[in-house]
Design a protein around this motif. Structure first.
Motif, PDB file in Angstrom:
ATOM      1  N   ILE A  22       5.752  -6.953  -1.399  1.00  0.00           N
ATOM      2  CA  ILE A  22       5.622  -5.702  -0.638  1.00  0.00           C
ATOM      3  C   ILE A  22       6.458  -5.783   0.643  1.00  0.00           C
ATOM      4  N   VAL A  23       6.345  -6.910   1.334  1.00  0.00           N
ATOM      5  CA  VAL A  23       7.098  -7.061   2.585  1.00  0.00           C
ATOM      6  C   VAL A  23       8.598  -6.953   2.303  1.00  0.00           C
ATOM      7  N   LYS A  24       9.022  -7.604   1.210  1.00  0.00           N
ATOM      8  CA  LYS A  24      10.449  -7.598   0.856  1.00  0.00           C
ATOM      9  C   LYS A  24      10.952  -6.177   0.562  1.00  0.00           C
ATOM     10  N   ASN A  25      10.085  -5.387  -0.077  1.00  0.00           N
ATOM     11  CA  ASN A  25      10.542  -4.052  -0.537  1.00  0.00           C
ATOM     12  C   ASN A  25      10.104  -2.901   0.355  1.00  0.00           C
ATOM     13  N   LYS A  26       9.458  -3.214   1.479  1.00  0.00           N
ATOM     14  CA  LYS A  26       8.788  -2.120   2.186  1.00  0.00           C
ATOM     15  C   LYS A  26       9.743  -1.103   2.827  1.00  0.00           C
ATOM     16  N   VAL A  42      -0.390   8.354  -3.617  1.00  0.00           N
ATOM     17  CA  VAL A  42      -0.201   7.105  -4.360  1.00  0.00           C
ATOM     18  C   VAL A  42       1.302   6.834  -4.392  1.00  0.00           C
ATOM     19  N   THR A  43       1.673   5.570  -4.265  1.00  0.00           N
ATOM     20  CA  THR A  43       3.104   5.219  -4.295  1.00  0.00           C
ATOM     21  C   THR A  43       3.394   4.351  -5.521  1.00  0.00           C
ATOM     22  N   ASN A  44       4.692   4.173  -5.778  1.00  0.00           N
ATOM     23  CA  ASN A  44       5.077   3.286  -6.873  1.00  0.00           C
ATOM     24  C   ASN A  44       4.544   1.870  -6.632  1.00  0.00           C
ATOM     25  N   MET A  45       4.373   1.485  -5.356  1.00  0.00           N
ATOM     26  CA  MET A  45       3.895   0.134  -5.044  1.00  0.00           C
ATOM     27  C   MET A  45       2.411  -0.025  -5.428  1.00  0.00           C
ATOM     28  N   ASP A  46       1.587   1.023  -5.138  1.00  0.00           N
ATOM     29  CA  ASP A  46       0.171   0.953  -5.560  1.00  0.00           C
ATOM     30  C   ASP A  46       0.118   0.691  -7.069  1.00  0.00           C
ATOM     31  N   LYS A  47       0.956   1.446  -7.802  1.00  0.00           N
ATOM     32  CA  LYS A  47       0.907   1.345  -9.260  1.00  0.00           C
ATOM     33  C   LYS A  47       1.403  -0.014  -9.741  1.00  0.00           C
ATOM     34  N   SER A  48       2.512  -0.473  -9.156  1.00  0.00           N
ATOM     35  CA  SER A  48       3.049  -1.728  -9.696  1.00  0.00           C
ATOM     36  C   SER A  48       2.140  -2.916  -9.346  1.00  0.00           C
ATOM     37  N   VAL A  49       1.505  -2.896  -8.172  1.00  0.00           N
ATOM     38  CA  VAL A  49       0.592  -4.006  -7.829  1.00  0.00           C
ATOM     39  C   VAL A  49      -0.594  -4.006  -8.791  1.00  0.00           C
ATOM     40  N   GLU A  50      -1.171  -2.829  -9.042  1.00  0.00           N
ATOM     41  CA  GLU A  50      -2.339  -2.800  -9.946  1.00  0.00           C
ATOM     42  C   GLU A  50      -1.951  -3.209 -11.378  1.00  0.00           C
ATOM     43  N   LYS A  51      -0.777  -2.730 -11.833  1.00  0.00           N
ATOM     44  CA  LYS A  51      -0.310  -3.109 -13.186  1.00  0.00           C
ATOM     45  C   LYS A  51      -0.168  -4.616 -13.297  1.00  0.00           C
ATOM     46  N   GLY A  91      -5.587   1.818   2.121  1.00  0.00           N
ATOM     47  CA  GLY A  91      -4.902   2.334   3.305  1.00  0.00           C
ATOM     48  C   GLY A  91      -3.504   2.805   2.910  1.00  0.00           C
ATOM     49  N   THR A  92      -3.407   3.504   1.780  1.00  0.00           N
ATOM     50  CA  THR A  92      -2.088   3.973   1.319  1.00  0.00           C
ATOM     51  C   THR A  92      -1.433   4.899   2.338  1.00  0.00           C
ATOM     52  N   LEU A  93      -2.240   5.749   3.008  1.00  0.00           N
ATOM     53  CA  LEU A  93      -1.653   6.639   4.033  1.00  0.00           C
ATOM     54  C   LEU A  93      -0.998   5.821   5.145  1.00  0.00           C
ATOM     55  N   ASN A  94      -1.667   4.731   5.538  1.00  0.00           N
ATOM     56  CA  ASN A  94      -1.071   3.851   6.554  1.00  0.00           C
ATOM     57  C   ASN A  94       0.201   3.208   6.012  1.00  0.00           C
ATOM     58  N   PHE A  95       0.144   2.782   4.762  1.00  0.00           N
ATOM     59  CA  PHE A  95       1.323   2.159   4.132  1.00  0.00           C
ATOM     60  C   PHE A  95       2.514   3.122   4.202  1.00  0.00           C
TER      61      PHE A  95
END
Ligand code: IPD
Ligand code: CA
Ligand code: CA
Length: 260
Positions: A22-26, A42-51, A91-95
Motif C-alpha cells: 500500500i505504501v509503495k502504491n499509495k 471503495v478503492t481498487n486497493m480495498d478489493k485487492s487486499v481482501e482478495k 477508514g477508506t475515506l481517510n485513505f
C-alpha cells in the motif's frame, strides 16, 4: 506449530507485507467507486487486499470461513467453527482524502469467541495484535491496561455522523461531560485509542462485524467493555451500535442511552 499459532504468525506477516504494498502504491492513481452514497467509497486497493487475504487464508486453512467487507468471503450465517473477519482498509475515506489514518484489520473467532486480532496502522507502521489470554502488543511490545477513568477525566471518540445528528442529543451531552470529543474516522484505530488510554470510550452506530472484531478481542484482553449502546451483547453476524470503553465511561454511556 498449533493451528492458532500458525494463524497468528501468518496474519502478522501478511499485514506487514500488504501494508508495504500500500505504501509503495499509495501515490498511484486510485480507482474509486461509490457504494451506498457519496461518502461510502471503495478503492481498487480495498478489493485487492481482501482478495489477497482471502486466497491466502483459503490456501492455508481450507475449512475456515471468511466474512469480508468487500464480498470475497463466504456467506456466513452462524458463528460455528473458525471465522476470519476481514476489513481490508478501515477508514477508506481517510485513505482517499488523507492517505493516512487507515488500517488493515483482521479478527479470528472460534465458535463466536474472539481468539486473534490485528489492526495495522500502515502509515505509522504500528501493528497492534492480540491473542486471547496473551494481552495486546504494538510491534511486539506489550501494552499496559490504561487507567479506568470516567468521561469527566478523559476524551470521548465517536463518529462524526453520530455527533452531528439532531436525534442524538444525548451523545452531544456525553461529549460535554467529557474533556473533549475526537473523531478519527477508523473504527479500528479508534478502539486502539481506547486500548492505549488516549480516549476513555469510542461509540459509533452501524458498525459491521469486520469493524468491531479486533476491538472485541482487545477490550476482552484489557478487561475493558465492548457492548451495544443499551449494554446488550455485540452481534458478530449483524450491524451494531457499539461502545468500547473503560468500565466507568462505558457505564455512563449505556445509562445515558437507556434513560433518553
Ligand atoms: C468505516 C470507518 C468509520 C466508521 C464507519 C465504518 P470503512 O469503515 O470505520 O470510522 O464510522 O461506520 O464503516 O468503510 O472505512 O471500512
Ligand atoms: Ca471498516
Ligand atoms: Ca473497509
Amino acid at each position: 506449530m498449533d493451528e492458532m499459532k500458525k494463524r497468528e504468525t501468518l496474519i502478522l506477516e501478511w499485514m506487514k507485507e500488504l501494508g508495504k504494498d500500500i505504501v509503495k502504491n499509495k501515490d498511484e492513481a486510485m480507482e474509486i467507486e461509490e457504494k451506498t452514497s457519496f461518502n461510502d467509497l471503495v478503492t481498487n486497493m480495498d478489493k485487492s487486499v481482501e482478495k489477497e487475504l482471502t486466497s491466502r487464508i483459503r490456501e492455508n486453512f481450507p475449512t475456515d470461513r471468511i466474512v469480508g467487507e468487500e464480498g470475497y468471503g463466504d456467506d456466513v450465517d452462524t458463528l460455528d467453527g473458525t471465522i476470519w473477519f476481514l476489513d481490508p482498509i478501515d477508514g477508506t475515506l481517510n485513505f482517499v482524502k488523507q492517505r493516512e489514518n487507515f488500517a488493515l484489520m483482521v479478527g479470528v473467532f472460534v465458535d463466536g469467541v474472539g481468539e486473534l486480532a490485528a489492526v495495522y496502522d500502515v502509515m505509522r507502521d504500528k501493528l497492534y495484535s492480540a491473542r486471547k489470554g496473551d494481552g495486546i502488543r504494538c510491534n511486539g511490545q506489550t501494552l499496559e491496561k490504561p487507567e479506568s477513568l470516567p468521561l469527566s477525566e478523559g476524551l470521548l471518540a465517536t463518529s462524526s455522523v453520530l455527533m452531528v445528528n439532531e436525534e442524538n442529543a444525548y451523545v452531544r451531552e456525553l461529549g460535554r461531560q467529557s474533556m473533549g470529543v475526537r473523531a478519527l474516522g477508523s473504527a479500528g484505530l479508534e478502539v486502539v485509542e481506547v486500548a492505549k488510554g488516549n480516549v476513555v470510550a469510542y461509540m459509533a452506530r452501524n458498525l459491521k462485524p469486520w469493524d468491531i472484531a479486533p476491538g472485541v478481542v482487545f477490550m476482552e484482553e484489557l478487561g475493558m467493555k465492548a457492548t451495544q449502546f443499551d449494554g446488550s451483547e455485540l452481534d458478530m453476524l449483524s450491524s451494531n451500535h457499539a461502545v468500547f470503553g473503560t468500565e466507568p465511561a462505558h457505564k455512563e454511556i449505556v445509562n445515558s442511552h437507556n434513560s433518553q
